[in-house]
Motif scaffolding. Structure first.
Motif: not given
Length: 223
Positions: A82-94, A105-120
């Motif tokens: 896939h090709m991906g992007a994160s629209l997050t203040q400070g950039g993709r790794h912020a 492709p194959g119906g696997q395009t997705w969008i999301g919002a929130g915080k994935w795997h936040p630090e402890p």
């Protein structure tokens, strides 16, 4: 914008996921990446109209490389499918909550919002906010428009036992067990090819803004 070419390239890459093929089709890769970059620009511009945290953010700051990161590689394939992007203040790794887009492709395009795997420490702040301000949290996730765009609700990993400091009988304990605070929505290839696809993504991101704001307010809370 030729989203069909982007999908076709990614489909061919999945079937020929090795360096020799990529080297032979480098021009197609750059063309597909330019299409994805244009899509991200449309989405970013639309999202910046209602999300002030993203003002000043540029497309290159949001886009992930297509090369796999060896730390997370689960196969011998050198490239993501896939090709991906994160629209997050400070950039993709912020370390912020934000908005996400991945075309596959194959119906696997997705969008999301929130915080994935936040630090402890960040996860502890989010849990504390849910605990202290559960009414606002539930009002956001139970809003009819939110549920319409994200029918699966919050997704991700969850603890088997209550997190330290929380009672197993807490009425919000199942939410406090979450290790990720993310909602997602998928799209078919036909939907991705539609001329209004970027507008639909922006519409969904706007629905998700109160959720993202809730998380970032938790992350910004003083110790």
């Amino acid at each position: 914008m030729d989203h069909k070419f982007l999908l076709d390239f990614l489909r061919n890459l999945a079937a020929n996921n090795h360096k020799a093929w990529m080297d032979e089709h480098r021009a197609d890769y750059h063309r597909a990446r330019a299409v994805f970059s244009g899509l991200v620009q449309q989405v970013l511009t639309g999202t910046q109209r209602f999300e002030p945290e993203l003002l000043g953010l540029t497309v290159p700051e949001t886009m992930f490389r297509i090369n796999k990161n060896d730390r997370f590689q689960q196969s011998n394939e050198p490239y993501k499918r896939h090709m991906g992007a994160s629209l997050t203040q400070g950039g993709r790794h912020a370390p912020r909550a934000g908005y996400f887009l991945a075309v596959q492709p194959g119906g696997q395009t997705w969008i999301g919002a929130g915080k994935w795997h936040p630090e402890p420490a960040a996860l502890a702040r989010i849990r504390q906010e849910v605990h202290y301000n559960g009414a606002a949290f539930h009002e956001i996730r139970q809003h009819a428009e939110f549920q319409q765009h994200f029918p699966d609700g919050l997704e991700g990993d969850k603890l088997q036992r209550p997190p330290k400091g929380y009672d197993k009988d807490d009425p919000d304990i199942e939410w406090l067990k979450l290790k990720d605070f993310v909602v997602t929505r998928s799209f078919t290839d036909a939907e991705v090819r539609r001329p209004d696809f970027a507008d639909r993504v922006v519409e969904t991101f706007q629905v998700a803004q109160p959720f993202v704001r809730f998380l970032n307010e938790a992350l910004d809370a003083p110790e």
